[in-house]
Design an enzyme around this catalytic site. Structure first.
Site, short mmCIF file in Angstrom:
data_model
loop_
_atom_site.label_atom_id
_atom_site.label_comp_id
_atom_site.label_asym_id
_atom_site.label_seq_id
_atom_site.Cartn_x
_atom_site.Cartn_y
_atom_site.Cartn_z
N LYS A 238 3.54 -48.38 91.06
CA LYS A 238 2.08 -47.92 91.80
C LYS A 238 2.48 -47.17 93.16
O LYS A 238 3.70 -47.86 93.79
CB LYS A 238 1.30 -49.07 92.18
CG LYS A 238 0.54 -49.17 90.66
CD LYS A 238 -0.89 -49.95 90.72
CE LYS A 238 -1.51 -49.77 89.31
NZ LYS A 238 -2.45 -51.98 88.82
N ARG A 275 2.04 -56.94 84.50
CA ARG A 275 1.28 -55.43 83.77
C ARG A 275 2.49 -54.72 83.86
O ARG A 275 2.60 -54.37 85.27
CB ARG A 275 0.36 -55.81 83.60
CG ARG A 275 -1.09 -54.72 83.02
CD ARG A 275 -2.15 -53.89 83.63
NE ARG A 275 -2.43 -52.57 82.38
CZ ARG A 275 -2.09 -51.17 82.76
NH1 ARG A 275 -1.89 -50.84 83.73
NH2 ARG A 275 -2.02 -50.87 82.58
N1 HH2 Z 1 -3.70 -50.94 86.42
C1 HH2 Z 1 -3.93 -49.66 85.64
C2 HH2 Z 1 -4.71 -49.75 84.28
N2 HH2 Z 1 -5.29 -50.64 83.96
N3 HH2 Z 1 -5.60 -53.28 84.18
C3 HH2 Z 1 -5.53 -54.14 84.88
N4 HH2 Z 1 -6.04 -55.68 84.71
N5 HH2 Z 1 -4.88 -54.66 86.45
C4 HH2 Z 1 -4.44 -52.86 86.84
O1 HH2 Z 1 -3.31 -53.29 88.16
C5 HH2 Z 1 -4.43 -51.90 85.78
C6 HH2 Z 1 -4.88 -52.04 84.92
C7 HH2 Z 1 -3.75 -48.58 86.06
O2 HH2 Z 1 -2.11 -48.43 85.17
P1 HH2 Z 1 -1.40 -47.57 84.22
O3 HH2 Z 1 -2.14 -48.08 83.19
O4 HH2 Z 1 -0.30 -46.81 84.62
O5 HH2 Z 1 -2.20 -45.70 84.64
P2 HH2 Z 1 -3.54 -44.96 84.46
O6 HH2 Z 1 -4.38 -45.71 84.13
O7 HH2 Z 1 -3.00 -43.55 84.78
O8 HH2 Z 1 -2.88 -44.70 82.68
#
Ligand code: HH2
Length: 300
Positions: A238, A275
């Site tokens: 992040k 995660r």
């Molecule tokens: N962060 C993201 C998406 N979903 N869910 C939870 N519970 N906690 C988090 O910190 C979280 C989440 C964002 O990360 P990522 O899925 O890699 O990116 P994107 O939303 O661009 O797909």
């Protein structure tokens, strides 16, 4: 903080030794690793890499071999500034992947904030609902009464605002009290509706309507509150890691910082689940600390 319901008292006696999610009962004798599987063209760090169902299923198989505990599948990016996708498009991306994942023998988490999408996911056997809007939508809460949701895990995440604008100017009077207050209140709603605390994950939502200062305050406070569930954190790759290290290259180059953050959350703050994008490296780092005798505190 007062003790509101019988379920909370029961969970405190049980000390949350297990995280229950769907078909699985995961022991809390070590930190659990949740691997991210983004079936999207535009996720902030791995957009497009697993967009076809076959690429997604191959990535899932690889994460299994690398020792992942839970797979978190999402088909809509919630990065700051992301455009929402339609329900139909989200389902089109997800269905073949969720169908294919059933045979993998791993707990499957669905990262979606849309009740119709989650409903289909439950019909396809998902074990955990990861709702970045924290089960504020009554339709999302109602799904938990379905027979197919009877044992599923739930992840309540905090977000201020909406992905498109959440990083414009996030503000709090007292960020820790407000975020943990929200998580506690939502957990109490779900407990009152019959969801056991052993099935609940609470997530402060790093980077979701938060400045670096807010994120750090929350990270430091993770072991403080008497929460009504296990704690999950998503720090992997992040922006805060780029900000703290001064490395402003692509998110995939934030592995060192992501590992340090995961070790800190798991072994200093006692969180139950991290995660992450980089499963192999995270499992290896956790295994090494375990082998060196570093023990996570009996934690959140
Ligand atoms: N962060 C993201 C998406 N979903 N869910 C939870 N519970 N906690 C988090 O910190 C979280 C989440 C964002 O990360 P990522 O899925 O890699 O990116 P994107 O939303 O661009 O797909």
């Amino acid at each position: 903080m007062s003790l509101p319901t019988a379920s909370v008292e029961k969970s405190q006696v049980l000390d949350l030794a297990f995280f229950l999610c769907g078909r699985y009962r995961l022991a809390r004798n070590r930190p659990l690793v949740m691997g991210i599987l983004n079936v999207t063209p535009d996720s902030f760090s791995d957009g497009g890499q697993h967009f076809s169902p076959s690429a997604a299923l191959d990535a899932a198989q690889l994460m299994k071999e690398q020792g992942v505990d839970i797979l978190d599948v999402g088909a809509e990016s919630t990065r700051p500034g992301a455009d929402p996708v339609s329900e139909d498009e989200e389902l089109r991306r997800l269905i073949p992947v969720l169908e294919g994942l059933q045979a993998l023998g791993l707990p499957i988490s669905l990262d979606s904030r849309r009740p119709r999408v989650v409903r289909q996911g439950l019909d396809l056997g998902v074990d955990l609902i990861n709702d970045v809007t924290g089960f504020r939508d009554p339709d999302m809460q109602a799904l938990l009464q379905l027979p197919q949701a009877k044992h599923c895990g739930v992840c309540i995440m905090h977000m201020q605002g909406e992905p498109q604008t959440m990083q414009a100017d996030p503000r709090y009077e007292h960020v820790v009290e407000e975020v943990f207050g929200f998580l506690t209140q939502q957990a109490k709603h779900l407990l009152a509706q019959g969801v056991d605390s052993e099935r609940i994950l609470l997530d402060p939502g790093f980077g979701f309507g938060k400045t670096l200062h807010h994120n750090l305050a929350l990270l430091n406070a993770l072991d403080k509150p008497a929460m009504h569930g296990h704690v999950l954190v998503g720090l992997s790759r992040k922006r805060m890691i780029g900000e703290l290290t001064g490395h402003h290259g692509p998110p995939a180059e934030r592995l060192g910082g992501s590992l340090a953050a995961a070790l800190y959350a798991a072994f200093y703050k006692g969180v139950a689940v991290v995660r992450v994008h980089d499963v192999q490296a995270t499992v290896q780092a956790f295994t090494l600390w375990n082998a060196l005798g570093v023990r996570a505190p009996a934690g959140s």
